[in-house]
Design a protein around this motif. Structure first.
Motif, mmCIF file in Angstrom:
data_model
loop_
_atom_site.group_PDB
_atom_site.id
_atom_site.type_symbol
_atom_site.label_atom_id
_atom_site.label_comp_id
_atom_site.label_asym_id
_atom_site.label_seq_id
_atom_site.Cartn_x
_atom_site.Cartn_y
_atom_site.Cartn_z
ATOM 1 N N ASP A 183 0.813 -1.216 0.000
ATOM 2 C CA ASP A 183 0.000 0.000 0.000
ATOM 3 C C ASP A 183 0.845 1.264 0.000
ATOM 4 O OD1 ASP A 183 -2.570 -1.316 0.117
ATOM 5 O OD2 ASP A 183 -2.076 -1.841 2.184
ATOM 6 N N VAL A 184 1.831 1.314 0.887
ATOM 7 C CA VAL A 184 2.682 2.499 1.022
ATOM 8 C C VAL A 184 4.098 2.056 1.364
ATOM 9 C CG1 VAL A 184 0.847 4.101 1.733
ATOM 10 C CG2 VAL A 184 2.059 2.738 3.474
ATOM 11 N N MET A 185 4.991 3.026 1.362
ATOM 12 C CA MET A 185 6.379 2.793 1.760
ATOM 13 C C MET A 185 6.714 3.722 2.922
ATOM 14 S SD MET A 185 9.796 3.038 -0.653
ATOM 15 C CE MET A 185 9.791 4.827 -0.830
ATOM 16 N N ALA A 186 7.569 3.241 3.826
ATOM 17 C CA ALA A 186 7.992 4.025 4.990
ATOM 18 C C ALA A 186 9.470 3.733 5.254
ATOM 19 C CB ALA A 186 7.138 3.685 6.212
ATOM 20 N N PRO A 187 10.151 4.569 6.062
ATOM 21 C CA PRO A 187 11.577 4.344 6.331
ATOM 22 C C PRO A 187 11.852 2.973 6.933
ATOM 23 C CG PRO A 187 10.911 6.534 7.067
ATOM 24 C CD PRO A 187 9.657 5.802 6.709
ATOM 25 N N LEU B 246 17.002 3.448 14.129
ATOM 26 C CA LEU B 246 17.355 3.295 15.543
ATOM 27 C C LEU B 246 16.167 2.688 16.269
ATOM 28 C CD1 LEU B 246 19.581 3.834 17.652
ATOM 29 C CD2 LEU B 246 18.467 6.028 18.106
ATOM 30 N N ALA B 247 16.329 1.453 16.704
ATOM 31 C CA ALA B 247 15.206 0.687 17.242
ATOM 32 C C ALA B 247 15.522 0.162 18.631
ATOM 33 C CB ALA B 247 14.890 -0.491 16.315
ATOM 34 N N SER B 248 14.482 0.057 19.441
ATOM 35 C CA SER B 248 14.678 -0.525 20.768
ATOM 36 C C SER B 248 15.103 -1.983 20.626
ATOM 37 C CB SER B 248 13.396 -0.419 21.597
ATOM 38 O OG SER B 248 12.322 -1.066 20.953
ATOM 39 N N TRP B 249 15.891 -2.436 21.574
ATOM 40 C CA TRP B 249 16.538 -3.757 21.463
ATOM 41 C C TRP B 249 16.584 -4.407 22.828
ATOM 42 C CZ3 TRP B 249 17.173 -6.419 17.282
ATOM 43 C CH2 TRP B 249 18.106 -7.456 17.204
ATOM 44 N N ILE B 250 16.752 -5.703 22.841
ATOM 45 C CA ILE B 250 16.821 -6.437 24.100
ATOM 46 C C ILE B 250 18.024 -5.933 24.905
ATOM 47 C CG2 ILE B 250 17.032 -8.715 25.154
ATOM 48 C CD1 ILE B 250 16.073 -9.837 22.416
ATOM 49 N N PRO B 251 17.831 -5.470 26.117
ATOM 50 C CA PRO B 251 18.956 -4.946 26.915
ATOM 51 C C PRO B 251 20.066 -5.980 27.084
ATOM 52 C CG PRO B 251 16.862 -4.376 27.923
ATOM 53 C CD PRO B 251 16.544 -5.341 26.815
ATOM 54 N N ASP B 252 21.297 -5.502 26.941
ATOM 55 C CA ASP B 252 22.486 -6.340 27.148
ATOM 56 C C ASP B 252 22.509 -7.575 26.256
ATOM 57 O OD1 ASP B 252 23.480 -4.623 29.146
ATOM 58 O OD2 ASP B 252 22.174 -5.568 30.633
ATOM 59 N N ASP B 253 21.929 -7.445 25.056
ATOM 60 C CA ASP B 253 21.952 -8.554 24.115
ATOM 61 C C ASP B 253 22.911 -8.223 22.962
ATOM 62 O OD1 ASP B 253 21.224 -11.069 23.314
ATOM 63 O OD2 ASP B 253 19.567 -10.388 22.059
ATOM 64 N N TYR B 254 23.263 -9.226 22.191
ATOM 65 C CA TYR B 254 24.230 -9.078 21.102
ATOM 66 C C TYR B 254 23.769 -8.024 20.086
ATOM 67 C CZ TYR B 254 26.754 -10.217 16.796
ATOM 68 O OH TYR B 254 27.494 -10.141 15.644
ATOM 69 N N THR B 255 24.669 -7.135 19.686
ATOM 70 C CA THR B 255 24.397 -6.206 18.589
ATOM 71 C C THR B 255 25.439 -6.311 17.489
ATOM 72 O OG1 THR B 255 25.617 -4.424 19.713
ATOM 73 C CG2 THR B 255 23.233 -4.528 20.064
ATOM 74 N N LEU C 193 20.698 -0.551 15.553
ATOM 75 C CA LEU C 193 20.359 -0.091 14.203
ATOM 76 C C LEU C 193 19.891 -1.298 13.401
ATOM 77 C CD1 LEU C 193 23.294 2.377 13.533
ATOM 78 C CD2 LEU C 193 20.871 2.972 13.668
ATOM 79 N N ILE C 194 18.640 -1.248 12.938
ATOM 80 C CA ILE C 194 18.012 -2.396 12.287
ATOM 81 C C ILE C 194 17.462 -1.972 10.927
ATOM 82 C CG2 ILE C 194 16.268 -4.218 12.504
ATOM 83 C CD1 ILE C 194 18.415 -4.381 14.591
ATOM 84 N N SER C 195 17.539 -2.873 9.948
ATOM 85 C CA SER C 195 16.963 -2.641 8.629
ATOM 86 C C SER C 195 15.952 -3.725 8.300
ATOM 87 C CB SER C 195 18.058 -2.633 7.550
ATOM 88 O OG SER C 195 18.965 -1.579 7.737
ATOM 89 N N GLY C 196 14.904 -3.349 7.563
ATOM 90 C CA GLY C 196 13.904 -4.322 7.133
ATOM 91 C C GLY C 196 12.521 -3.711 7.097
ATOM 92 N N THR C 197 11.601 -4.412 6.457
ATOM 93 C CA THR C 197 10.206 -3.941 6.457
ATOM 94 C C THR C 197 9.611 -4.005 7.861
ATOM 95 O OG1 THR C 197 9.432 -6.147 5.807
ATOM 96 C CG2 THR C 197 9.795 -4.558 4.045
ATOM 97 N N SER C 198 10.246 -4.772 8.747
ATOM 98 C CA SER C 198 9.811 -4.775 10.149
ATOM 99 C C SER C 198 10.036 -3.422 10.818
ATOM 100 C CB SER C 198 10.562 -5.857 10.938
ATOM 101 O OG SER C 198 10.143 -7.139 10.559
#
Length: 524
Positions: free
Chosen positions: A261-265, A270-279, A295-300
Motif C-alpha cells: 500500500d505504502v512505503m515508509a523508512p 534506531l530501534a529498541s533492542w533487548i537490553p544487554d543482548d548481542y548487537t 540499528l536495524i533494517s527491514g520492512t519490520s
C-alpha cells in the motif's frame, strides 16, 4: 512516531518457534483489550488467506475498526513475493532515507590539511575509533581480499579491496587477521552495510572514488591514510528510494488488490533492542546493547513507522474507519523524492519505482491528516471479494469466524484507493483487453467542494474516467465514479503504471491513486 501513544506488547514467538495458534491468540487478545492499532512485523509465506493466522485475526480486528499495519517482507533479491497482501490490512514496504552512517577516508597526512584529500564513505564499524596515518596499499595480489593466507602476510597497513561482489566475505576475512589496520572496500551497492555492523575497521566507497584512491597511491612516494569512524551524515543524498530487499507485489493470495500500500523508512532505523543482548562483533569481541537500542533494517522497521502515523490519524479522527485511515495514508503518499523526481528502486538499478515495489508511494503524515476524499470499505465488502475467489463456504467462514455475511454480490472490485489489471502474457500479443472498476469516495474535507480528474495513463494504455468531476454539497457525502482500462497484451511481460488524480478546484486537496497493468507472473 506517536510519542503519546500507549504501547501494549504481545509475545507470540517463543523458544519452541513460531506457531500460528500463538499469533492468532495474541492478535485476538489485543482486539479484546481494545487497542486502536495493531502493528505486526511478521508474516506467513505461501499460505492461502484461510490458513493465514494474520489474515484471520486481522479480519476480526477490522470488524472492530482496528487498523492492522503489517510488513511486506524482506524477500528480495531472492524473488520471494510479499506476505501480508491481505485486503483488509495496511501493507508497508521499506524505503531508504537521507541519513547515512559514515567514515571519512583521508588521503595524505591527516595533520597536513593542505596536502590531504577527504572522501566520505559508508561505514557501520561501531567503535568510536580513528585509524590514523597508516600506510595505504593497493596490491593486485591482495586486492581481492579473499585469501586469509595472503592477508596474514601483508604489512601493517590500510588495504584497498576491489569490488568482487562478495563484500561480506571480504569483511570477515579482514577481521580474521590481526596485522591490518583497516580496509577500504568498494561497491556501488550500499546494501551490504545496511543489515549488519562491520566487524573490522573499514569504509565503503564507490567505484568512482576508487579511481581517486588508486591515483593517489600511484603518485605518492609514501601513501598514507586515516579513517575516522562513527559519523552521521544527513541531507546529502536524494531520498527516499525503494530498498533492494523489500518484497514486491502482487499479493500471491489476493492479486486483485494492489499491494504493498505504502512505503515508509526501513533502513538503519534506531530501534529498541533487548537490553544487554548481542548487537555486533568486532574481530573476536562481542558488543552488547547496553543502552537498549540497535540499528536495524527491514520492512519490520517500516511497518511501525506507518503504524505510528495510523495512531496519530486515529487520535485526530476517532470517527474514521480502518479503511479511511489506510486510504488517507495512500492517497496523500508521494511518488517523488527530495529532488522532485520519481522515486527510484535500488533493487532495479535505480530505475523508476513501480507501485508493485512501493505502493502509492512514501507516507506523508501531515497530508494524511487532511486527505479531502477517502475510499471506505465495510466487512461485507471484503467478504464479497472473498466470495469471488473460488473459496468454499467453510474456507470463508474460517476467515470471518461468522455466518453473518453472504455472497449475494460477489466481486473482485473492492473499493480500494488503487487499481490493478492483470493479463495472461500468453494471450496473443497485441490483443486488446478491458477492465472496468467502480469506486465510491467520501468527502471528509470542506462542506461543499468540487473535484476534477486528471489521468496519467500507463504507456500504451487507454484510461477513461467518468464522470470527470465530482460535486459534493456537504461533508461526508459520497460520490461514485467509473474507470475503464483498455490495454494490449504485452508479450514482453512488462509492468506498466500510471495514476488517477482528483484535484480540488477551489482548494488544495490532491487525491492520487496508482494504476498498474501487469502480467499474472509479475513479482514471481
Amino acid at each position: 512516531m506517536a510519542p503519546r501513544a500507549r504501547v501494549a506488547m504481545y509475545k507470540v514467538i517463543w523458544d519452541e518457534g513460531r506457531y500460528a495458534s500463538d499469533v492468532l491468540a495474541g492478535m485476538d487478545q489485543a482486539v479484546a483489550d481494545g487497542v486502536d492499532i495493531i502493528s505486526i512485523s511478521m508474516g506467513f509465506d505461501g499460505v492461502p488467506l484461510y490458513e493465514d493466522p494474520v489474515a484471520i485475526a486481522s479480519f476480526g480486528a477490522m470488524e472492530k475498526e482496528i487498523l492492522v499495519s503489517s510488513s511486506a517482507g524482506n524477500g528480495e533479491p531472492r524473488g520471494i513475493p510479499l506476505h501480508n497482501g491481505i485486503p483488509w490490512m495496511l501493507t508497508v514496504a521499506a524505503g531508504n532515507f537521507d541519513r547515512t552512517f559514515a567514515a571519512s577516508l583521508t588521503l595524505g597526512n591527516s595533520n597536513d590539511k593542505e596536502q590531504q584529500r577527504v572522501i566520505v564513505g559508508r561505514s557501520m564499524f561501531p567503535l568510536d575509533a580513528w585509524v590514523k596515518n597508516e600506510t595505504l596499499i593497493y596490491n593486485k595480489t591482495l586486492s581481492k581480499c579473499d585469501s586469509l593466507e595472503l592477508l596474514s602476510q601483508a604489512p601493517r597497513a590500510i588495504i584497498v579491496c576491489e569490488d568482487t561482489g562478495f563484500l561480506d566475505f571480504q569483511m570477515r576475512a579482514i577481521s580474521s587477521v590481526t596485522n591490518l589496520a583497516g580496509a577500504v572496500f568498494v561497491s556501488n551497492d550500499p546494501s551490504p552495510v545496511e543489515f549488519e555492523f562491520m566487524s573490522c575497521p573499514g569504509v565503503l566507497i564507490s567505484a568512482t572514488e576508487l579511481a581517486t584512491v588508486i591515483h593517489y597511491i600511484n603518485s605518492s612516494d609514501n601513501p598514507i591514510a586515516a579513517i575516522k569512524f562513527r559519523q552521521t551524515v544527513t541531507g546529502k543524498e536524494v531520498a527516499p528510494s525503494v530498498t533492494d530487499y523489500t518484497s514486491r507485489g502482487p499479493s500471491p493470495n489476493c492479486p486483485a488488490v494492489l499491494k504493498p500500500d505504502v512505503m515508509a523508512p526501513g533502513s538503519l532505523v534506531l530501534a529498541s533492542w533487548i537490553p544487554d543482548d548481542y548487537t555486533a562483533a568486532v574481530g573476536k569481541n562481542t558488543l552488547l546493547s547496553s543502552e537498549g537500542f540497535n540499528l536495524i533494517s527491514g520492512t519490520s522497521m517500516a511497518c511501525p513507522h506507518a503504524s505510528g502515523v495510523a495512531a496519530l490519524l486515529r487520535g485526530v479522527h476517532p470517527e474514521w474507519s480502518h479503511a479511511a485511515i489506510r486510504s488517507a495514508m495512500m492517497t496523500t503518499a508521494t511518488e517523488l523524492d527530495s529532488s522532485m523526481m520519481p522515486i527510484k528502486d535500488v533493487g532495479q538499478n535505480f530505475t523508476v519505482a513501480s507501485p508493485l515495489a512501493m505502493g502509492a508511494g512514501h507516507i506523508v503524515p501531515n497530508l494524511a491528516m487532511d486527505p479531502g476524499l477517502v475510499y471506505d470499505a465495510a466487512p461485507q465488502d471484503y467478504v464479497s471479494l472473498l466470495c469471488s475467489m473460488n473459496f468454499t463456504r467453510n474456507q470463508i467462514m474460517t476467515i470471518t469466524r461468522s455466518n453473518n455475511y453472504d455472497c449475494a454480490n460477489s466481486s473482485l472490485d473492492l473499493n480500494y484507493p488503487s487499481f490493478v489489471a492483470f493479463y495472461d502474457k500468453n494471450v496473443t500479443t497485441g490483443a486488446m483487453l478491458k477492465h472496468r472498476f467502480r469506486r465510491v469516495v467520501t468527502n471528509v474535507g470542506a462542506a461543499a467542494t468540487t473535484y476534477k480528474v486528471k489521468v496519467a495513463p500507463p504507456e500504451g494504455v487507454k484510461v477513461a474516467v467518468w464522470p470527470q468531476s465530482l460535486v459534493f454539497g456537504k461533508k461526508n457525502e459520497q460520490r461514485d465514479y467509473y474507470v475503464e482500462i483498455v490495454y494490449p497484451s504485452d508479450g514482453q511481460g512488462r509492468v506498466l503504471y500510471g495514476s488517477i488524480v482528483w484535484s480540488e478546484e477551489s482548494g488544495s486537496h490532491v487525491v492520487r491513486s496508482p494504476i498498474v497493468v501487469a502480467p499474472t507472473s509479475a513479482g514471481k
